[in-house]
Design an enzyme around this catalytic site. Structure first.
Site, PDB file in Angstrom:
ATOM      1  N   ALA A  17      57.176  49.941  89.079  1.00 12.04           N
ATOM      2  CA  ALA A  17      56.254  50.132  87.959  1.00 12.04           C
ATOM      3  C   ALA A  17      56.191  51.622  87.653  1.00 12.04           C
ATOM      4  CB  ALA A  17      54.872  49.597  88.301  1.00 12.04           C
TER       5      ALA A  17
ATOM      6  N   ILE B 127      56.728  53.055  92.916  1.00 14.16           N
ATOM      7  CA  ILE B 127      56.280  53.916  91.828  1.00 14.16           C
ATOM      8  C   ILE B 127      57.476  54.623  91.197  1.00 14.16           C
ATOM      9  CG2 ILE B 127      54.670  55.715  91.135  1.00 14.16           C
ATOM     10  CD1 ILE B 127      53.444  53.134  92.455  1.00 14.16           C
ATOM     11  N   LYS B 128      57.698  54.372  89.913  1.00 14.78           N
ATOM     12  CA  LYS B 128      58.789  55.026  89.191  1.00 14.78           C
ATOM     13  C   LYS B 128      58.297  56.347  88.619  1.00 14.78           C
ATOM     14  CE  LYS B 128      61.832  52.768  86.690  1.00 14.78           C
ATOM     15  NZ  LYS B 128      62.426  51.884  85.653  1.00 14.78           N
ATOM     16  N   CYS B 129      59.004  57.419  88.961  1.00 13.43           N
ATOM     17  CA  CYS B 129      58.695  58.755  88.459  1.00 13.43           C
ATOM     18  C   CYS B 129      59.964  59.366  87.887  1.00 13.43           C
ATOM     19  CB  CYS B 129      58.186  59.659  89.576  1.00 13.43           C
ATOM     20  SG  CYS B 129      56.669  59.133  90.387  1.00 13.43           S
TER      21      CYS B 129
END
EC number: 2.2.1.2
Length: 222
Positions: free
Chosen positions: A64, A90-92
């Site tokens: 996400a 966690i997509k960064c």
């Protein structure tokens, strides 16, 4: 090789899961917006609820993406998303601020997916920062007359040279050949739209053979 599905569509995720080949899910703001449509605002809470619904369908990781552009904002959003389920990744983006956030998440045992990667140097920095996954976008590179699969080859080589544990997710997959080439290179994962999953299954000789077998089977009395 693991297969993730690249979608936020719950029906597509369920259909892929039923095939028995699905290992995880990746989403991004564009895919979420496609599901939300334009009929009503898609709130942050609605976004989190949607990620939670995906987690109920699959057993594997669910990526996400944060929408904040500064490290503190990414960290705040990422911690909220990580609280939804232990499967949430966690997509960064690989930016200066994104690397700070990735490093923070690594120190706090929160899985990350370094996204929007278009060069081996970006992938190297993501691994150094402690990213769980890195997502190079092969299709978008192909769109600008650059060999996306060569990038995958470079990243896989670098990671093997230095024993990085960051896993390579081949993203922006446009067709089945991307998946085959990624597997031959040795990428860990391909994240695939549902239409490409169907391409992987389909072959005209399979369809022709099935048609012939069905016709011949019609003469067999049960």
């Amino acid at each position: 090789m693991q297969f993730f599905i690249d979608t936020a569509n719950l029906d597509e995720i369920r259909a892929a899961a039923e095939l028995g080949v699905l290992d995880g899910v990746t989403t991004n703001p564009s895919l979420i917006a496609k599901v939300a449509g334009s009929s009503k605002p898609f709130t942050w809470q609605a976004f989190k609820d949607h990620i939670a619904a995906i987690c109920e369908i699959v057993d594997g990781p669910v990526s996400a993406e944060v929408t904040a552009l500064d490290a503190n904002g990414m960290i705040d959003q990422g911690e909220e998303l990580a609280d939804i389920d232990g499967k949430v990744v966690i997509k960064c983006p690989v930016t200066l601020e994104g690397l700070k956030a990735i490093s923070y998440f690594d120190e706090n045992d929160i899985m990350t997916n370094a996204t929007l990667v278009f060069s081996p140097n970006q992938a190297l920095l993501a691994a150094k920062a402690g990213a769980t996954y890195v997502s190079p976008f092969v299709g978008r590179l192909d769109d600008v007359s650059t060999n996306g699969m060569e990038l995958i080859r470079q990243i896989v080589t670098i990671y093997r040279n230095y024993d990085f544990i960051t896993e390579v997710i081949v993203a922006s997959v446009r067709h089945s050949q991307h998946v085959v080439e990624a597997a031959m290179i040795g990428a860990d994962i391909a994240t695939i739209p549902f239409n490409v999953i169907k391409q992987l299954i389909s072959h005209p000789l399979t369809e022709a053979g099935l048609k012939k077998f069905t016709e011949d089977a019609a003469i067999i009395q049960m």
